[in-house]
Enzyme design. Structure first.
Site, PDB file in Angstrom:
ATOM      1  N   ARG A 142       0.929  -1.082  -0.051  1.00 36.95           N
ATOM      2  CA  ARG A 142      -0.189  -0.019   0.051  1.00 36.95           C
ATOM      3  C   ARG A 142       0.731   1.281   0.011  1.00 36.95           C
ATOM      4  NH1 ARG A 142      -1.971  -3.526   4.199  1.00 36.95           N
ATOM      5  NH2 ARG A 142      -4.005  -4.392   3.608  1.00 36.95           N
ATOM      6  N   LYS A 166      -2.079  -2.298   8.146  1.00 34.77           N
ATOM      7  CA  LYS A 166      -3.265  -2.055   8.811  1.00 34.77           C
ATOM      8  C   LYS A 166      -3.223  -2.437  10.222  1.00 34.77           C
ATOM      9  CE  LYS A 166      -6.376  -0.995   5.032  1.00 34.77           C
ATOM     10  NZ  LYS A 166      -7.643  -1.351   4.656  1.00 34.77           N
ATOM     11  N   HIS A 236      -2.825   2.149  -5.822  1.00 35.90           N
ATOM     12  CA  HIS A 236      -3.512   0.930  -5.570  1.00 35.90           C
ATOM     13  C   HIS A 236      -3.714   0.200  -6.786  1.00 35.90           C
ATOM     14  CE1 HIS A 236      -5.164  -0.584  -2.064  1.00 35.90           C
ATOM     15  NE2 HIS A 236      -6.025  -1.046  -2.391  1.00 35.90           N
ATOM     16  N   ARG A 239      -0.972  -2.059  -7.003  1.00 34.07           N
ATOM     17  CA  ARG A 239      -0.939  -2.936  -6.097  1.00 34.07           C
ATOM     18  C   ARG A 239      -1.872  -4.255  -6.718  1.00 34.07           C
ATOM     19  NH1 ARG A 239      -1.363  -4.268  -0.434  1.00 34.07           N
ATOM     20  NH2 ARG A 239      -3.374  -5.042   0.477  1.00 34.07           N
ATOM     21  N   HIS A 262      -3.911  -8.981   3.634  1.00 38.53           N
ATOM     22  CA  HIS A 262      -5.132  -8.959   4.049  1.00 38.53           C
ATOM     23  C   HIS A 262      -5.201  -9.959   5.175  1.00 38.53           C
ATOM     24  CE1 HIS A 262      -6.211  -8.446  -0.540  1.00 38.53           C
ATOM     25  NE2 HIS A 262      -5.909  -7.273   0.223  1.00 38.53           N
ATOM     26  N   TYR A 271      -9.502 -11.293  -6.641  1.00 38.77           N
ATOM     27  CA  TYR A 271      -8.616 -11.378  -7.793  1.00 38.77           C
ATOM     28  C   TYR A 271      -8.764 -12.669  -8.546  1.00 38.77           C
ATOM     29  CZ  TYR A 271      -6.152  -7.457  -5.619  1.00 38.77           C
ATOM     30  OH  TYR A 271      -5.946  -6.307  -4.959  1.00 38.77           O
TER      31      TYR A 271
END
Length: 293
Positions: A142, A166, A236, A239, A262, A271
């Site tokens: 990110r 995150k 993004h 990414r 994730h 994806y």
């Protein structure tokens, strides 16, 4: 109750300041509605909360914004129920807006090559930008993770880096020969030229300060225009390109999930839809009996 919940998210959950600010904005909408109703947050019931969300729709908010607000409200009342601030959770029966997730935009291999070749690597800033683009595509980081990298996070000889994602969670992400080559060049030639003061950040601006997310967004858009790429570009999109190209070449979902950081593999599974969509186009384009004549 609201401030206690936000404090919990910051201290106990370790959410980023940007995420906390997003929660605060969403819950401020609820506070305005509550004041208008002449009630308190503790006294709202499920009928009130559903009316609140319907009002957001009537005010023209997008379904995605309403779904995010509903998620913040559910989190608030789960916390309140656990703390004993409410006797029962009125948000338990509130459904978020059901959204069809759009397929992520991504670049073709030729577009990636064109984008990476655009910066003028004869200059310190161009060499920095090429290295950042290479590292974004090599790792799927990110943009917030990219700009917070420090020199000590790099392990160039062994080909991996440590990033903080995150919730301030650390993860190890590998990178390949191309990124290693450009990182080595950047550290030897460009960073010493850009460094004007002791700074731990890996990527520096012309003023010698750590690069910002906004500046990375700007230069990626600019290089996209120079490369003649018609798609709207952002970090993004790079990414998404990293993830899509890995999956198309046989990477498994679990490994991809770990590299992307994730927390839920359901997020990574989008994806697979991208790959199926691409396979459908390839089949329709090339199979002699794919279409009726």
């Amino acid at each position: 109750m609201r401030e206690a919940f936000l404090h919990f998210l910051e201290v106990e959950r370790g959410l980023s300041p940007l995420t906390i600010a997003s929660y605060r904005r969403d819950l401020e909408k609820l506070a305005v509605y509550t004041e208008r109703k002449g009630k308190s947050l503790e006294s709202l019931d499920v009928t009130d909360l559903r009316e609140f969300l319907r009002n957001l729709h009537r005010e023209g908010l997008s379904l995605r914004s309403i779904a995010r607000t509903a998620s913040a409200v559910r989190g608030l009342y789960r916390f309140a129920a656990a703390e004993g601030n409410v006797s029962s959770d009125p948000a338990e029966q509130v459904d978020s807006a059901r959204l069809g997730r759009p397929l992520p935009r991504y670049l073709s291999l030729d577009e990636v090559d064109s984008l990476l070749a655009t910066p003028d690597t004869a200059t310190a800033e161009g060499l920095r930008d090429r290295t950042m683009l290479e590292l974004l595509y090599a790792t799927g980081l990110r943009v917030s993770e990219l700009v917070t990298l420090e020199i000590e996070d790099l392990h160039i000889e062994t080909g991996y880096l440590v990033c903080r994602g995150k919730g301030r969670k650390e993860r190890i992400v590998p990178f390949g020969r191309s990124a290693k080559k450009w990182l080595t060049r950047y550290l030897a030639r460009a960073r010493p030229e850009l460094s004007r003061r002791p700074v731990e950040g890996l990527f520096l601006s012309r003023r010698g300060t750590t690069m910002t997310r906004q500046r990375v967004f700007q230069f990626i858009k600019g290089y996209g225009r120079q490369a003649g790429i018609g798609k709207r570009l952002s970090p993004h999109v790079i990414r998404h390109s990293f993830a899509t190209h890995l999956l198309e070449r046989g990477a498994d979902l679990r490994s991809l999930q770990l590299m992307l950081g994730h927390s839920n593999i359901a997020t990574t599974q989008i994806y697979t839809h991208v790959s199926r969509d691409r396979l459908r186009r390839v089949y329709d384009q090339h199979h002699p009996r794919a279409r009726r004549r």
